[in-house]
Design a protein around this motif. Structure first.
Motif, mmCIF file in Angstrom:
data_model
loop_
_atom_site.group_PDB
_atom_site.id
_atom_site.type_symbol
_atom_site.label_atom_id
_atom_site.label_comp_id
_atom_site.label_asym_id
_atom_site.label_seq_id
_atom_site.Cartn_x
_atom_site.Cartn_y
_atom_site.Cartn_z
ATOM 1 N N ALA A 195 0.832 -1.199 0.000
ATOM 2 C CA ALA A 195 0.000 0.000 0.000
ATOM 3 C C ALA A 195 0.870 1.254 0.000
ATOM 4 N N GLY A 196 0.399 2.293 -0.675
ATOM 5 C CA GLY A 196 1.120 3.557 -0.706
ATOM 6 C C GLY A 196 2.452 3.457 -1.431
ATOM 7 N N ALA A 197 3.396 4.322 -1.024
ATOM 8 C CA ALA A 197 4.739 4.285 -1.629
ATOM 9 C C ALA A 197 5.586 3.204 -0.966
ATOM 10 N N GLY A 198 5.570 3.174 0.360
ATOM 11 C CA GLY A 198 6.129 2.049 1.110
ATOM 12 C C GLY A 198 7.612 1.806 0.960
ATOM 13 N N TRP A 199 8.378 2.810 0.549
ATOM 14 C CA TRP A 199 9.836 2.669 0.441
ATOM 15 C C TRP A 199 10.247 1.561 -0.526
ATOM 16 N N VAL A 200 9.427 1.268 -1.504
ATOM 17 C CA VAL A 200 9.749 0.151 -2.404
ATOM 18 C C VAL A 200 10.900 0.484 -3.350
ATOM 19 N N ASP A 201 11.302 1.757 -3.400
ATOM 20 C CA ASP A 201 12.460 2.110 -4.215
ATOM 21 C C ASP A 201 13.753 1.528 -3.653
ATOM 22 N N ASN A 202 13.797 1.263 -2.341
ATOM 23 C CA ASN A 202 15.017 0.736 -1.720
ATOM 24 C C ASN A 202 15.409 -0.640 -2.258
ATOM 25 N N PRO A 203 14.551 -1.655 -2.167
ATOM 26 C CA PRO A 203 14.951 -2.958 -2.740
ATOM 27 C C PRO A 203 15.095 -2.925 -4.251
ATOM 28 N N PHE A 204 14.333 -2.054 -4.951
ATOM 29 C CA PHE A 204 14.492 -1.956 -6.407
ATOM 30 C C PHE A 204 15.896 -1.457 -6.746
ATOM 31 N N LEU A 205 16.387 -0.474 -6.008
ATOM 32 C CA LEU A 205 17.748 0.030 -6.233
ATOM 33 C C LEU A 205 18.765 -1.093 -6.072
ATOM 34 N N VAL A 206 18.673 -1.819 -4.971
ATOM 35 C CA VAL A 206 19.641 -2.875 -4.693
ATOM 36 C C VAL A 206 19.556 -3.971 -5.750
ATOM 37 N N ASP A 207 18.338 -4.372 -6.092
ATOM 38 C CA ASP A 207 18.153 -5.448 -7.068
ATOM 39 C C ASP A 207 18.735 -5.072 -8.427
ATOM 40 N N THR A 208 18.456 -3.861 -8.888
ATOM 41 C CA THR A 208 18.955 -3.452 -10.206
ATOM 42 C C THR A 208 20.469 -3.245 -10.201
ATOM 43 N N MET A 209 20.980 -2.551 -9.211
ATOM 44 C CA MET A 209 22.406 -2.250 -9.184
ATOM 45 C C MET A 209 23.264 -3.503 -9.030
ATOM 46 N N LEU A 210 22.818 -4.444 -8.202
ATOM 47 C CA LEU A 210 23.624 -5.642 -7.980
ATOM 48 C C LEU A 210 23.572 -6.602 -9.157
ATOM 49 N N ARG A 211 22.470 -6.610 -9.887
ATOM 50 C CA ARG A 211 22.345 -7.541 -11.014
ATOM 51 C C ARG A 211 22.906 -6.969 -12.319
ATOM 52 N N THR A 251 18.328 -7.272 2.233
ATOM 53 C CA THR A 251 19.231 -8.307 2.739
ATOM 54 C C THR A 251 18.988 -9.637 2.026
ATOM 55 N N ASP A 252 17.728 -9.950 1.783
ATOM 56 C CA ASP A 252 17.412 -11.178 1.038
ATOM 57 C C ASP A 252 18.072 -11.165 -0.341
ATOM 58 N N ILE A 253 18.047 -10.011 -0.999
ATOM 59 C CA ILE A 253 18.650 -9.896 -2.328
ATOM 60 C C ILE A 253 20.157 -10.127 -2.245
ATOM 61 N N ASN A 266 29.454 -3.008 3.940
ATOM 62 C CA ASN A 266 29.642 -1.880 4.858
ATOM 63 C C ASN A 266 28.507 -0.875 4.733
ATOM 64 N N ILE A 267 28.129 -0.577 3.490
ATOM 65 C CA ILE A 267 27.046 0.373 3.248
ATOM 66 C C ILE A 267 25.714 -0.217 3.684
ATOM 67 N N HIS A 268 25.528 -1.504 3.422
ATOM 68 C CA HIS A 268 24.269 -2.143 3.802
ATOM 69 C C HIS A 268 24.093 -2.140 5.326
ATOM 70 N N ALA A 269 25.175 -2.319 6.071
ATOM 71 C CA ALA A 269 25.099 -2.241 7.527
ATOM 72 C C ALA A 269 24.705 -0.835 7.970
ATOM 73 N N TYR A 270 25.267 0.166 7.321
ATOM 74 C CA TYR A 270 24.868 1.545 7.621
ATOM 75 C C TYR A 270 23.373 1.736 7.390
ATOM 76 N N ARG A 271 22.850 1.168 6.285
ATOM 77 C CA ARG A 271 21.422 1.315 5.981
ATOM 78 C C ARG A 271 20.562 0.691 7.074
ATOM 79 N N ALA A 272 21.039 -0.368 7.700
ATOM 80 C CA ALA A 272 20.280 -1.006 8.780
ATOM 81 C C ALA A 272 20.014 -0.008 9.903
#
Length: 350
Positions: A195-211, A251-253, A266-272
């Motif tokens: 529902a709503g925006a829900g911060w879904v840009d966060n996993p999309f960024l990680v998924d696209t950049m890592l792949r 993290t799952d990604i 290191n960056i992912h830990a900061y995001r936590a």
């Protein structure tokens, strides 16, 4: 004028493949939408604009339909409210462009962003992602500031995110890039549908950049992002679980892709710890719920990464020790201080 008419004729052909599709997920942004649509310049690339009306209850739909009457690039898709992720996903499925762009309706462009990025894609044999810098603007849109990574990405040739992990460090800014549609489809990359925006840009960024096998970057800035707009997903945070759930999905990604790169971790830990801070400002925050969510996050963090990450503050390292009831290895204090100095410099002078 003849070129524009010709492009519109091509666009009307059944099954025509275009250069680029701009997806605009619209929900109750009538105060900004006209500026957004008018900021997309006419250009010589074959471009479509998919205005995805996500059940708006204000005047947004009328603004889109009026704009479509004078701009043949615009197609209005009216649908029931499903949220940001589901709306953009429907746009991706519908898009005819070789590349996909996302333009949020309360933002706007300053310059011919999509032509520049598409021409870069052509120059570098159609990479998975072409990324650019962007502008932060205040609510009155009278002052622009550089984004935090502008001037700091050094690669002039196609690279992988391991070479420029700083692109994962700051605001997801998924809209300051274009994505090859086949890359998204082949990797089954989609937005989380909540529902709503829900911060879904966060996993999309990680998924696209890592792949992505190849990313091209330009330090030119075109996209104007309205920082901390009243009613945005951050300023209107209702559910403290939203930033925590998105971190788990990121993290799952990382785990699915078996990411071992220390700079990325290191960056992912900061995001936590950043997401944990944001969760404290949610409308449904309670200390008991927060502690429960925080422990679920720290349980998934590697203690060596937390200890050594120059991005994780000393206070957050101590928080980790308290939540996990364990001592970390010696902190790299000098590395953290160096990071603080660097970040302060770029915040003031970048």
């Amino acid at each position: 004028m003849r070129a524009i008419i010709d492009l519109c004729a091509i666009r009307s052909e059944q099954g025509a493949v275009l250069d680029l599709s701009v997806i605009i997920p619209v929900y109750n942004t009538e105060d900004y939408l006209k500026q957004c649509l008018e900021s997309i310049p006419r250009s010589d690339i074959d471009l479509e604009i998919l205005c995805m009306n996500d059940g708006s209850t204000d005047g947004s739909l009328a603004i889109m339909r009026t704009a479509a009457q004078s701009d043949c690039r615009i197609e209005v898709i009216d649908k029931e409210n499903e949220g940001y992720g589901a709306t953009v996903n429907k746009g991706i499925l519908r898009a005819k462009g070789r590349y996909i762009a996302i333009l949020e309706p309360d933002d706007y462009l300053d310059g011919d962003m999509y032509t520049v990025l598409f021409r870069l894609a052509q120059d570098f044999d159609y990479p998975d992602i072409v990324k650019s810098a962007y502008w932060n603007v205040d609510e009155s849109a009278t002052r622009k500031k550089n984004c935090r990574y502008r001037g700091r990405i050094r690669s002039s040739m196609p690279f992988r995110i391991q070479d420029e992990p700083l692109l994962l460090r700051y605001h997801p800014s998924i809209w300051s890039a274009v994505y090859r549609k086949a890359f998204l489809v082949e990797n089954n990359i989609r937005f989380k549908e909540v529902a709503g925006a829900g911060w879904v840009d966060n996993p999309f960024l990680v998924d696209t950049m890592l792949r992505a096998e190849n990313i091209v970057y330009t330090d030119e800035a075109f996209y104007c992002y309205r920082e901390q707009r009243v009613g945005s997903s951050t300023s209107a945070m209702k559910d403290m679980h939203v930033p925590l759930d998105r971190w788990h999905e990121m993290t799952d990604i990382l785990e699915d892709l078996n990411i071992k790169d220390e700079a990325i971790l290191n960056i992912h830990a900061y995001r936590a710890f950043y997401n944990l801070k944001v969760a404290r400002y949610a409308q449904n925050y309670t200390e008991e719920l927060w502690l429960e969510g925080a422990k679920r996050i720290t349980h998934r963090l590697d203690p060596l990464i937390v200890a050594h990450s120059p991005f994780v503050s000393l206070r957050d390292k101590k928080l980790y020790e308290r939540l996990e009831n364990r001592r970390l290895e010696s902190f790299r204090v000098i590395a953290h201080c160096r990071t603080l100095i660097t970040e302060s410099y770029w915040r003031l002078f970048g």
